[in-house]
Scaffold this motif. Sequence first.
Motif, PDB file in Angstrom:
ATOM      1  N   GLU A   1     -10.175  41.990  -0.899  1.00 22.30           N
ATOM      2  CA  GLU A   1     -11.267  41.063  -1.176  1.00 22.30           C
ATOM      3  C   GLU A   1     -10.647  39.802  -1.750  1.00 22.30           C
ATOM      4  O   GLU A   1      -9.866  39.862  -2.694  1.00 22.30           O
ATOM      5  CB  GLU A   1     -12.260  41.678  -2.164  1.00 22.30           C
ATOM      6  N   GLY A   2     -10.977  38.664  -1.170  1.00 21.89           N
ATOM      7  CA  GLY A   2     -10.288  37.432  -1.544  1.00 21.89           C
ATOM      8  C   GLY A   2     -11.153  36.434  -2.257  1.00 21.89           C
ATOM      9  O   GLY A   2     -12.103  36.771  -2.961  1.00 21.89           O
ATOM     10  N   GLN A   3     -10.812  35.180  -2.019  1.00 26.02           N
ATOM     11  CA  GLN A   3     -11.408  34.075  -2.747  1.00 26.02           C
ATOM     12  C   GLN A   3     -12.798  33.727  -2.238  1.00 26.02           C
ATOM     13  O   GLN A   3     -13.212  34.127  -1.155  1.00 26.02           O
ATOM     14  CB  GLN A   3     -10.510  32.843  -2.601  1.00 26.02           C
ATOM     15  N   THR A   4     -13.450  32.907  -3.026  1.00 25.24           N
ATOM     16  CA  THR A   4     -14.712  32.298  -2.620  1.00 25.24           C
ATOM     17  C   THR A   4     -14.476  30.805  -2.391  1.00 25.24           C
ATOM     18  O   THR A   4     -13.887  30.128  -3.234  1.00 25.24           O
ATOM     19  CB  THR A   4     -15.795  32.492  -3.687  1.00 25.24           C
ATOM     20  N   PHE A   5     -14.921  30.327  -1.244  1.00 23.10           N
ATOM     21  CA  PHE A   5     -14.760  28.923  -0.881  1.00 23.10           C
ATOM     22  C   PHE A   5     -16.128  28.273  -0.771  1.00 23.10           C
ATOM     23  O   PHE A   5     -17.141  28.937  -0.539  1.00 23.10           O
ATOM     24  CB  PHE A   5     -14.036  28.803   0.462  1.00 23.10           C
ATOM     25  N   ASP A   6     -16.137  26.956  -0.897  1.00 22.21           N
ATOM     26  CA  ASP A   6     -17.361  26.230  -0.566  1.00 22.21           C
ATOM     27  C   ASP A   6     -17.638  26.351   0.928  1.00 22.21           C
ATOM     28  O   ASP A   6     -18.772  26.595   1.340  1.00 22.21           O
ATOM     29  CB  ASP A   6     -17.226  24.748  -0.935  1.00 22.21           C
ATOM     30  N   LEU A   7     -16.567  26.205   1.726  1.00 24.41           N
ATOM     31  CA  LEU A   7     -16.750  26.112   3.172  1.00 24.41           C
ATOM     32  C   LEU A   7     -15.633  26.860   3.892  1.00 24.41           C
ATOM     33  O   LEU A   7     -14.459  26.696   3.566  1.00 24.41           O
ATOM     34  CB  LEU A   7     -16.713  24.630   3.594  1.00 24.41           C
ATOM     35  N   VAL A   8     -16.022  27.694   4.850  1.00 22.45           N
ATOM     36  CA  VAL A   8     -15.065  28.287   5.776  1.00 22.45           C
ATOM     37  C   VAL A   8     -15.346  27.701   7.156  1.00 22.45           C
ATOM     38  O   VAL A   8     -16.496  27.686   7.609  1.00 22.45           O
ATOM     39  CB  VAL A   8     -15.164  29.825   5.810  1.00 22.45           C
ATOM     40  N   VAL A   9     -14.301  27.191   7.798  1.00 23.27           N
ATOM     41  CA  VAL A   9     -14.407  26.597   9.129  1.00 23.27           C
ATOM     42  C   VAL A   9     -13.674  27.498  10.104  1.00 23.27           C
ATOM     43  O   VAL A   9     -12.486  27.800   9.907  1.00 23.27           O
ATOM     44  CB  VAL A   9     -13.803  25.179   9.162  1.00 23.27           C
ATOM     45  N   ILE A  10     -14.358  27.922  11.152  1.00 25.27           N
ATOM     46  CA  ILE A  10     -13.756  28.767  12.180  1.00 25.27           C
ATOM     47  C   ILE A  10     -13.443  27.897  13.393  1.00 25.27           C
ATOM     48  O   ILE A  10     -14.327  27.280  13.980  1.00 25.27           O
ATOM     49  CB  ILE A  10     -14.698  29.912  12.581  1.00 25.27           C
ATOM     50  N   GLY A  11     -12.170  27.849  13.760  1.00 24.72           N
ATOM     51  CA  GLY A  11     -11.753  27.065  14.918  1.00 24.72           C
ATOM     52  C   GLY A  11     -10.755  25.993  14.548  1.00 24.72           C
ATOM     53  O   GLY A  11     -11.099  25.054  13.821  1.00 24.72           O
ATOM     54  N   GLY A  12      -9.534  26.124  15.059  1.00 19.49           N
ATOM     55  CA  GLY A  12      -8.480  25.169  14.744  1.00 19.49           C
ATOM     56  C   GLY A  12      -8.203  24.195  15.866  1.00 19.49           C
ATOM     57  O   GLY A  12      -7.051  23.805  16.094  1.00 19.49           O
ATOM     58  N   GLY A  13      -9.267  23.773  16.557  1.00 21.09           N
ATOM     59  CA  GLY A  13      -9.157  22.671  17.501  1.00 21.09           C
ATOM     60  C   GLY A  13      -9.457  21.370  16.789  1.00 21.09           C
ATOM     61  O   GLY A  13      -9.519  21.308  15.556  1.00 21.09           O
ATOM     62  N   ILE A  14      -9.695  20.308  17.549  1.00 24.67           N
ATOM     63  CA  ILE A  14      -9.874  19.005  16.924  1.00 24.67           C
ATOM     64  C   ILE A  14     -11.114  18.945  16.050  1.00 24.67           C
ATOM     65  O   ILE A  14     -11.101  18.340  14.969  1.00 24.67           O
ATOM     66  CB  ILE A  14      -9.881  17.880  17.994  1.00 24.67           C
ATOM     67  N   ASN A  15     -12.217  19.585  16.477  1.00 26.13           N
ATOM     68  CA  ASN A  15     -13.433  19.524  15.662  1.00 26.13           C
ATOM     69  C   ASN A  15     -13.277  20.299  14.365  1.00 26.13           C
ATOM     70  O   ASN A  15     -13.657  19.824  13.295  1.00 26.13           O
ATOM     71  CB  ASN A  15     -14.627  20.038  16.461  1.00 26.13           C
ATOM     72  N   GLY A  16     -12.728  21.512  14.439  1.00 30.86           N
ATOM     73  CA  GLY A  16     -12.551  22.307  13.237  1.00 30.86           C
ATOM     74  C   GLY A  16     -11.590  21.667  12.256  1.00 30.86           C
ATOM     75  O   GLY A  16     -11.857  21.613  11.048  1.00 30.86           O
TER      76      GLY A  16
END
Length: 522
Positions: free
Chosen positions: A3-18
């Motif tokens: 069980e890890g950290q808490t983030f404000d935002l997780v973004v899925i996708g390492g293309g240009i938009n992500g």
Amino acid sequence: MSEGQTFDLVVIGGGINGAGIARDAAGRGLSVLLCEKDDLAQGTSSRSGKLVHGGLRYLEYYEFRLVREALIEREVLLNAAPHIIWPMRFVLPHSPNDRPAWLVRLGLFLYDHLGGRKKLPGTRTLDLHRSPEGAPIKDEFQRGFEYSDCWVDDARLVVLNAVDAAERGTQVLTRTACVSARRESGAWRIELRDSRDGTKRVVAARALVNAAGPWVADVIERAGASSTRKVRLVKGSHIVTPKFWDGAHSYLVQNDDKRVIFVNPYEGDKALIGTTDVPWDGAPDNVAIDDAEIDYLLTAVNRYFKQPLRRQDVLQTFAGVRPLYDDGKGNPSAVTRDYVFDLDTSGGAPLLNVFGGKITTFRRLAESALQQLRPTFPNMGPDWTAHATLPGGDIEQADMPHFIARLQREYLWMPRDLMRYYARTYGARTAQVIDGAASLAELGQKFGPTFYEAEARYLIAHEWAETVADILTRRTKHGLHMSADQIVAFDAWFGSKLDTRYDGAARSALEANRAPSTHPTR
């Protein structure tokens, strides 16, 4: 499973938009995690036509807002990353059998004026029988037009966004897939799996952004959500051939089906020709060019140029799947290249799905995405990326000739072609790449014409490069200029010298959640 950290935002996708969204969010003070199931830009974002452009042909479909936004962004990006984006002139031979000349000239007039053009020269009319640009064109084509757009190293644009995001605090996890996501106690509980060893990790987030491109629907399903919007997959393929004209300009030719094909100078002595528009129903991972597409591109080029291209002239091919927003249009070429958001707040914690988009408008898309999430993060910082440079782009007045001349004075020992390569790839971070070297010998083993060990070590330590293809195909294009023996030699070095691909600096970066060092030197 940890069980890890808490983030404000997780973004899925390492293309240009992500990568763009992660960078923008981190710059506003949000805690961000960016995960990508493969390498950065391994999918669509490294398989584009490599242009920052307004999209001249979109005017035919009355996409005036999209073209205007793209033209404005063209100059924003030119200032942000002048080392990997530069102006290019495009020659459009006119065929009276296709669009009438007055219509082409009207489109180019609009193209010159819609976006408040400041830095790039405007359109001019050419007599192809007299102008040098017309020398390789068949004599039957007498009239042409020349206009401006920009070239971009697409994969490096993605990586530089990720580097900037990491240096602003983002955790960047490559080769890490989102297995599942569910809302729990007003937040997202997201399970991630490392594809290297199968290790699983759970993180929490106040908001989740799905920028998975061709896999956007798959992520929606993994999140237990639904959307009324759909993505339409369209395959675009390119071929690489030897360059067959003199000059740094490109050509834009109209095929007899009224589609346009770009013929661009590529890597000095080569040409990049594309693209096709073919509906794609298969898995995005399995996309490849087919024989009909190769024939289509060769036919389009041979319609205009005196020197015919043959199958044996094709040095390399690549294909990508464009995740276009499905606007219901039947013709793949007519499907909008605009982007659309789907914000789902039905379960409390927001899920923002991103449909469509194009490389040129990624920064504006990212900015708009954060604006969509402002109700969740009312205290985040304001819009900031319009006047910010990307890593290596902090070059005075974005003046690359002046910058290259300064580097030549500073590194008298470095051959001019190598200096230009470093400047055009790493810009103001050239000193970090060469890491104090004062001679060619100090750059380490030479693998290719402009490829030395120092650069490979830099890419592993600072840019998440973990395989030979990461370096030779995406972070750079060295693979196009190396012999088979040279590639084998580099592969051997990569395995033995770096202790199964990671030396000290790289291993430390990987153990620290695979974010690159933010120190100016190793």
